[in-house]
Design a protein around this motif. Structure first.
Motif, PDB file in Angstrom:
ATOM      1  N   ASN A 434       0.833  -1.207   0.000  1.00 32.21           N
ATOM      2  CA  ASN A 434       0.000   0.000   0.000  1.00 32.21           C
ATOM      3  C   ASN A 434       0.868   1.257   0.000  1.00 32.21           C
ATOM      4  N   GLU A 435       1.974   1.197  -0.744  1.00 31.35           N
ATOM      5  CA  GLU A 435       2.879   2.334  -0.885  1.00 31.35           C
ATOM      6  C   GLU A 435       3.525   2.267  -2.264  1.00 31.35           C
ATOM      7  N   PRO A 436       4.046   3.381  -2.779  1.00 30.88           N
ATOM      8  CA  PRO A 436       4.576   3.400  -4.145  1.00 30.88           C
ATOM      9  C   PRO A 436       5.790   2.499  -4.346  1.00 30.88           C
ATOM     10  N   VAL A 437       5.831   1.871  -5.495  1.00 40.90           N
ATOM     11  CA  VAL A 437       6.953   1.056  -5.959  1.00 40.90           C
ATOM     12  C   VAL A 437       7.343   1.576  -7.343  1.00 40.90           C
ATOM     13  N   ALA A 438       8.645   1.595  -7.661  1.00 45.62           N
ATOM     14  CA  ALA A 438       9.103   2.052  -8.972  1.00 45.62           C
ATOM     15  C   ALA A 438       9.362   0.864  -9.884  1.00 45.62           C
ATOM     16  N   CYS A 439       9.076   1.051 -11.169  1.00 45.09           N
ATOM     17  CA  CYS A 439       9.274  -0.001 -12.170  1.00 45.09           C
ATOM     18  C   CYS A 439       9.876   0.645 -13.406  1.00 45.09           C
ATOM     19  N   ILE A 440      11.012   0.118 -13.881  1.00 45.76           N
ATOM     20  CA  ILE A 440      11.814   0.802 -14.907  1.00 45.76           C
ATOM     21  C   ILE A 440      12.088  -0.125 -16.088  1.00 45.76           C
ATOM     22  N   CYS A 441      11.926   0.435 -17.308  1.00 43.74           N
ATOM     23  CA  CYS A 441      12.219  -0.372 -18.505  1.00 43.74           C
ATOM     24  C   CYS A 441      12.876   0.475 -19.581  1.00 43.74           C
ATOM     25  N   TYR A 459      -7.242   1.220 -12.626  1.00 49.51           N
ATOM     26  CA  TYR A 459      -8.630   0.916 -12.262  1.00 49.51           C
ATOM     27  C   TYR A 459      -8.741   0.218 -10.901  1.00 49.51           C
ATOM     28  N   THR A 460      -7.625  -0.340 -10.427  1.00 45.61           N
ATOM     29  CA  THR A 460      -7.633  -0.964  -9.110  1.00 45.61           C
ATOM     30  C   THR A 460      -7.206   0.023  -8.023  1.00 45.61           C
ATOM     31  N   GLY A 461      -6.476   1.062  -8.443  1.00 41.74           N
ATOM     32  CA  GLY A 461      -5.990   2.050  -7.485  1.00 41.74           C
ATOM     33  C   GLY A 461      -4.749   1.584  -6.765  1.00 41.74           C
ATOM     34  N   VAL A 462      -3.666   1.354  -7.527  1.00 36.03           N
ATOM     35  CA  VAL A 462      -2.405   0.873  -6.954  1.00 36.03           C
ATOM     36  C   VAL A 462      -1.301   1.882  -7.295  1.00 36.03           C
ATOM     37  N   PRO A 463      -0.523   2.327  -6.308  1.00 35.48           N
ATOM     38  CA  PRO A 463       0.480   3.391  -6.536  1.00 35.48           C
ATOM     39  C   PRO A 463       1.812   2.873  -7.079  1.00 35.48           C
ATOM     40  N   VAL A 464       1.982   2.891  -8.377  1.00 38.36           N
ATOM     41  CA  VAL A 464       3.238   2.473  -9.003  1.00 38.36           C
ATOM     42  C   VAL A 464       3.792   3.635  -9.825  1.00 38.36           C
ATOM     43  N   VAL A 465       5.107   3.861  -9.720  1.00 37.11           N
ATOM     44  CA  VAL A 465       5.783   4.859 -10.546  1.00 37.11           C
ATOM     45  C   VAL A 465       6.436   4.116 -11.710  1.00 37.11           C
ATOM     46  N   ASP A 518       6.027  15.916  -8.326  1.00 40.14           N
ATOM     47  CA  ASP A 518       4.581  15.946  -8.554  1.00 40.14           C
ATOM     48  C   ASP A 518       4.061  14.543  -8.847  1.00 40.14           C
ATOM     49  N   CYS A 519       4.771  13.810  -9.699  1.00 41.71           N
ATOM     50  CA  CYS A 519       4.348  12.447 -10.039  1.00 41.71           C
ATOM     51  C   CYS A 519       4.346  11.545  -8.809  1.00 41.71           C
ATOM     52  N   ILE A 520       5.434  11.576  -8.063  1.00 37.21           N
ATOM     53  CA  ILE A 520       5.530  10.695  -6.887  1.00 37.21           C
ATOM     54  C   ILE A 520       4.431  11.027  -5.888  1.00 37.21           C
ATOM     55  N   LEU A 521       4.216  12.317  -5.630  1.00 37.50           N
ATOM     56  CA  LEU A 521       3.166  12.724  -4.697  1.00 37.50           C
ATOM     57  C   LEU A 521       1.785  12.314  -5.202  1.00 37.50           C
ATOM     58  N   GLU A 522       1.595  12.337  -6.519  1.00 39.33           N
ATOM     59  CA  GLU A 522       0.275  12.050  -7.087  1.00 39.33           C
ATOM     60  C   GLU A 522      -0.116  10.589  -6.916  1.00 39.33           C
ATOM     61  N   THR A 524      -0.320   8.937  -4.372  1.00 41.93           N
ATOM     62  CA  THR A 524      -1.125   8.762  -3.153  1.00 41.93           C
ATOM     63  C   THR A 524      -2.023   9.960  -2.882  1.00 41.93           C
ATOM     64  N   HIS A 525      -2.179  10.852  -3.856  1.00 39.28           N
ATOM     65  CA  HIS A 525      -2.943  12.076  -3.654  1.00 39.28           C
ATOM     66  C   HIS A 525      -4.410  11.864  -4.015  1.00 39.28           C
ATOM     67  N   ASN A 526      -5.296  12.038  -3.038  1.00 41.09           N
ATOM     68  CA  ASN A 526      -6.735  11.876  -3.266  1.00 41.09           C
ATOM     69  C   ASN A 526      -7.040  10.534  -3.939  1.00 41.09           C
ATOM     70  N   GLY A 527      -6.535   9.498  -3.337  1.00 39.40           N
ATOM     71  CA  GLY A 527      -6.698   8.157  -3.891  1.00 39.40           C
ATOM     72  C   GLY A 527      -5.407   7.666  -4.500  1.00 39.40           C
ATOM     73  N   LEU A 528      -5.244   6.354  -4.535  1.00 38.48           N
ATOM     74  CA  LEU A 528      -4.006   5.753  -5.033  1.00 38.48           C
ATOM     75  C   LEU A 528      -4.099   5.466  -6.527  1.00 38.48           C
ATOM     76  N   GLY A 529      -2.946   5.407  -7.180  1.00 40.26           N
ATOM     77  CA  GLY A 529      -2.933   5.068  -8.587  1.00 40.26           C
ATOM     78  C   GLY A 529      -1.552   5.223  -9.196  1.00 40.26           C
ATOM     79  N   PRO A 530      -1.379   4.769 -10.436  1.00 35.39           N
ATOM     80  CA  PRO A 530      -0.070   4.802 -11.089  1.00 35.39           C
ATOM     81  C   PRO A 530       0.220   6.148 -11.747  1.00 35.39           C
ATOM     82  N   VAL A 531       1.513   6.413 -11.953  1.00 35.36           N
ATOM     83  CA  VAL A 531       1.964   7.581 -12.706  1.00 35.36           C
ATOM     84  C   VAL A 531       3.048   7.124 -13.672  1.00 35.36           C
TER      85      VAL A 531
END
Length: 906
Positions: A434-441, A459-465, A518-522, A524-531
């Motif tokens: 329930n916290e951001p994780v980074a994924c790089i390609c 659509y699930t609301g998961v915080p991934v960068v 801004d991306c990292i903060l977003e 978890t901002h007003n709901g979770l989700g990817p950036v």
């Protein structure tokens, strides 16, 4: 940055010393040594005091000061101090009186590096033995065995050489104090970080041990020179010593930056401190030094004799004849450089190298555009607490992967080959944590393979960068390998997407920090989700042959964007405390509706509680004591004068935008970098208007003012900052307006607008010049300042008139703006309360200085025929006399039909 004991990173040098003591000299001694070594390419770890388990150093002034600029070790007990051998290559001690036998109870074996094994170099740099000449047989026997293990020993004072030979059985080299080893520019940079506003000449006294005679010396010199006295005191029992000097302005527990700022800007200095004397010399100040027998006066005398200024010592008030003599710093600086060069040569030779052979290559790498972008991005991942990173193989992402793997102590790294699987893998971790994780390609279709997981995360609301490496934009669509449109590829299934800018310079780096934050903060901002962060990389081979230390992350990036909501009141108190302690708060009050009496009262109470000024313009519609319209001041004063006298510590923006071409914008953007901008916004969006954004306070302006007033407690505005602004406002004026032109027309209309009317300012020269004039407080002022377009001013005004039937309604508009939107008055219900002033000078006045026909839009058009056909009573004026004759009737409510006044002017 605090060192994590789980980290297996290796440091070139570990410094053991008294940097954590409540003593400015100790703090700056070791800070100077650290920065001197870092300037030569060495990585440095500041080692904490080896403890018995009591950790009482957290959150203290020395710890915090060192932590801002150095890397600090974890705590180690006597039992596990040997672990430091796995972290540092060489250990340096000394640079203070730790080797004075009289200090042994407070020092001990750790300062003789008893924990360092035989495989590690051990160096004593600039140790001081104070007044010691001999020691007990027992002391010699024990400590000579430790000193015999050292690879090199040096002392600070010449008179300590014989004592060192006698007590420790070694003959040391004499070297300069580390505060001289460090480049002066570093101290100047630190002093510039101070928020102190030193607006008057003053005498600085830095007194470790106050006495009646020292106070009399200070008073006599201050009287003779006509200077106000400011005092710094020793950090130990600072309040007690400040009370002893309470007839002067004292700064107990001043931060290191403030300490240096006070020295740098002093007109004269009196001190009984060795390091006070050092910094008087470093900042090239006129000074006198009072001997401090209890702390060892020989060291000051020797220091001054090296530079040929022993006469700066004043033993008693009877000797006060020296302070009118001018010190020749040109000659002293030559001697300092000579001593510094000799001392550095000795130290570097004992470390084993004279210069870092890779220094130039590392320096070039760190100037590389790709490297700077990657280093900023990965540092921010670390600083925002994103520890888990999923990596996939590829070519374009090689430098990003290198940056992460070479700083693996900061991250938990997971390697997943298939990008599609990697993206889901990261989502799974983020969902569970329930916290951001980074994924790089890498670039190309590898990015496309992220789409299913990104969509699911959205659509699930998961915080991934999700971070994708890309080719430079110049290659897009040109047939370049592995190049597809990656910017905004996930635009419908991410909370935010950015492509980091290419190029170099402050603005580019500022945008990178802002966008990544801004991306990292977003997430978890007003709901979770990817950036999604897309970053172009031109050369994937950069720095590939350089060691890990070349790829170190930034120690700290300023500013880190923080966001706090009104509901998070426990956290919000932190901002309240910052505001209570600040001496200079600038409230920038943008476009607003007129407030209720209660709302105005809360803002007035805020002004009474905090050291602030409220800057407004006409569209703020705020008229209270403490609110200032400062256009003339800001437009006319220099950047330097603003920085020195009016620049804030904290700038807080509320409401909408200000009128365009606001000189405050350019003054803040051009001012010191440590101004903190707090943006009060209900939507919580990142708006870095002044390029100084540090915090977003997600709340309405009413809640902001109410909360800060409620929690201000006994805080009171000292009015120094507000009065400073008022002083400047009174000194600057708009001037006199000769000729018959648009500015003159505005000068006659705005102050004479009827009470309780409304006025709409058209975009163009009107809103630019209106700030020069007073508009009655009861008048509501409006302007289309969202995008500053000239194309809809008249139509907007007519929309207001359609619903406002009681108040007198005025539009002040330029010719280009009116003719652009002239159909705004066509086919409208025109009330008798409508008044339009068209200032017609045959083209755009605002842009005429560019001297380009297409920009100036020169014409010879009049509005009469069109205006009369739409139902207005048309009036015109082509001279001051005609204008003066028409205005009284035009501004009154006596007409039974709408009035249109066209003024033909220069």
């Amino acid at each position: 940055m605090i060192y994590d004991e789980k980290i297996k990173k290796y440091y070139d040098v570990g410094i053991v010393g008294w940097w954590y003591y409540y003593n400015y000299g100790s703090i700056l001694t070791y800070l100077g040594l650290c920065k001197a070594l870092e300037s030569k390419g060495y990585s440095v770890l500041m080692i904490r005091k080896i403890t018995d388990g009591i950790r009482d150093l957290e959150n203290k002034l020395p710890e915090n000061a060192i932590n801002r600029y150095c890397t600090i070790s974890n705590f180690y007990s006597e039992e596990d101090s040997y672990k430091l051998n796995d972290i540092c290559n060489t250990f340096i001690t000394g640079s203070d009186q730790m080797w004075n036998p009289l200090c042994e109870p407070d020092a001990g074996k750790q300062y003789f590096l008893n924990f360092a094994d035989e495989h590690h170099k051990k160096i004593s740099y600039a140790s001081s033995l104070g007044n010691a000449k001999d020691a007990s047989v027992e002391f010699k026997k024990e400590y000579q065995s430790y000193v015999s293990r050292f690879d090199a020993v040096s002392v600070r004072e010449k008179y300590s050489i014989e004592a060192c030979k006698n007590i420790y059985g070694v003959e040391p080299e004499q070297v300069c104090d580390p505060v001289f080893l460090c480049e002066k520019d570093f101290y100047y940079e630190l002093s510039a970080k101070s928020s102190m506003k030193l607006e008057e000449d003053y005498l600085l006294c830095f007194i470790l041990d106050p006495s009646d005679e020292k106070i009399e010396i200070i008073k006599r010199v201050a009287d003779e020179k006509g200077l106000k006295v400011k005092c710094l005191v020793d950090l130990t029992d600072a309040n007690v010593k400040a009370e002893r000097l309470n007839q002067f302005e004292c700064y107990p527990y001043a931060d290191v930056e403030d300490f240096l700022c006070l020295f740098k800007n002093a007109n004269f200095i009196i001190t009984d401190s060795f390091h006070g004397t050092c910094f008087s010399i470093i900042f090239e100040r006129e000074f006198i030094s009072i001997p401090n027998v209890d702390r060892g006066n020989k060291r000051v005398k020797e220091l001054l004799s090296i530079y040929g200024i022993e006469d700066r010592i004043v033993n008693s008030i009877e000797e006060l004849t020296i302070y009118d003599k001018i010190i020749d710093y040109a000659e002293i600086n030559k001697r300092i450089e000579k001593e510094k060069e000799r001392s550095f040569k000795w130290l570097l030779s004992k470390l084993g190298v004279n210069e870092d052979p890779l220094k130039e290559e590392i320096s070039n790498l760190r100037k590389n555009e790709d490297f700077i972008r990657i280093r900023l991005m990965v540092t921010l991942l670390r600083d925002y607490g994103i520890r888990k990173v999923v990596l996939s193989p590829g070519g374009r992402d090689v430098p990003i992967v290198r940056m992460i793997e070479y700083n693996e102590e900061c991250f938990d790294i997971y390697r997943v080959t298939d990008e599609r699987s990697a993206a889901y893998f990261a989502m799974g971790m983020a969902r569970q944590l329930n916290e951001p994780v980074a994924c790089i390609c890498t670039s190309g279709t590898a990015v496309s393979n992220y789409m299913p997981a990104v969509t699911e995360a959205y659509y699930t609301g998961v915080p991934v960068v999700y971070i994708t490496a890309d080719r430079q934009q110049i290659y897009l669509g040109m047939g370049e390998d592995q190049t597809i449109p990656q910017a905004n590829i996930f635009k419908d299934v991410t909370k935010k997407e950015v492509t980091l800018p290419e190029g170099r310079g402050y603005k580019v780096e500022r945008q990178i920090v802002r966008d990544v934050s801004d991306c990292i903060l977003e997430t978890t901002h007003n709901g979770l989700g990817p950036v999604h962060i897309n970053i172009s990389i031109d050369d994937i081979t950069i720095g590939s042959r350089l060691p890990k230390r070349a790829w170190e992350l930034y120690p700290y990036i300023y500013p880190h964007l923080l966001r706090v909501k009104y509901e998070e009141q426990g956290d919000l108190i932190r901002w309240v405390e910052d505001a209570r302690q600040s001496k200079r708060i600038m409230i920038v009050y943008g476009q607003n509706q007129i407030l209720s009496n209660k709302e105005r009262g809360i803002i007035e109470e805020f002004i009474r509680k905090y050291n602030c000024v409220v800057l407004t313009d006409h569209i703020s519609n705020l008229h209270i004591d403490g609110a200032i319209m400062a256009y003339d001041v800001l437009h006319q004063m220099s950047q330097e004068e603003f920085d020195n006298n009016l620049a804030p510590d904290i700038c807080i923006t509320v409401g909408g935008k200000r009128l365009m071409n606001d000189p405050l914008t350019f003054k803040i953007r051009g001012s010191k970098r440590n101004i903190r901008h707090w943006s009060v916004r209900e939507d919580g969006k990142v708006k870095d208007f002044y390029m100084r954004l540090s915090s977003i306070l997600e709340m309405s302006q009413n809640k902001f003012f109410e909360f800060f007033v409620e929690h201000a407690h006994d805080s009171k505005n000292d009015y120094e900052y507000l009065n400073q602004w008022k002083k400047y406002v009174n000194e600057f004026s708009s001037g006199l307006w000769d000729g018959f032109h648009g500015v003159y027309v505005q000068s006659r209309i705005f102050p004479s607008l009827p009470e309780n009317s409304i006025v709409h300012l058209a975009v163009g020269q009107v809103f630019h010049d209106c700030r020069k004039f007073v508009i009655p407080e009861s008048v509501d002022v409006f302007c289309n300042m969202g995008t500053n377009g000239i194309d809809g001013c008249t139509s907007t005004f007519m929309g207001q008139c359609a619903v406002e039937k009681e108040k007198m309604c005025f539009l002040i508009v330029g010719d280009l703006s009116f003719f652009y939107d002239m159909n705004g008055i066509w086919n409208k219900d025109l009330g008798k309360n409508v008044r339009i002033v068209l200032i017609n000078n045959n083209g755009t006045d605002l842009l005429r200085n560019h001297n380009l026909k297409a920009i100036s839009s020169v014409h010879n058009t009049a509005a009469k025929g069109w205006v009369e056909s739409t139902g207005f009573k048309y009036l015109s004026a082509a001279s001051k006399e005609e204008l003066e004759e028409i205005l009284p009737w035009f501004l009154s409510d006596k007409s039974n039909e709408p009035l249109f006044l066209e003024v033909f002017c220069d």
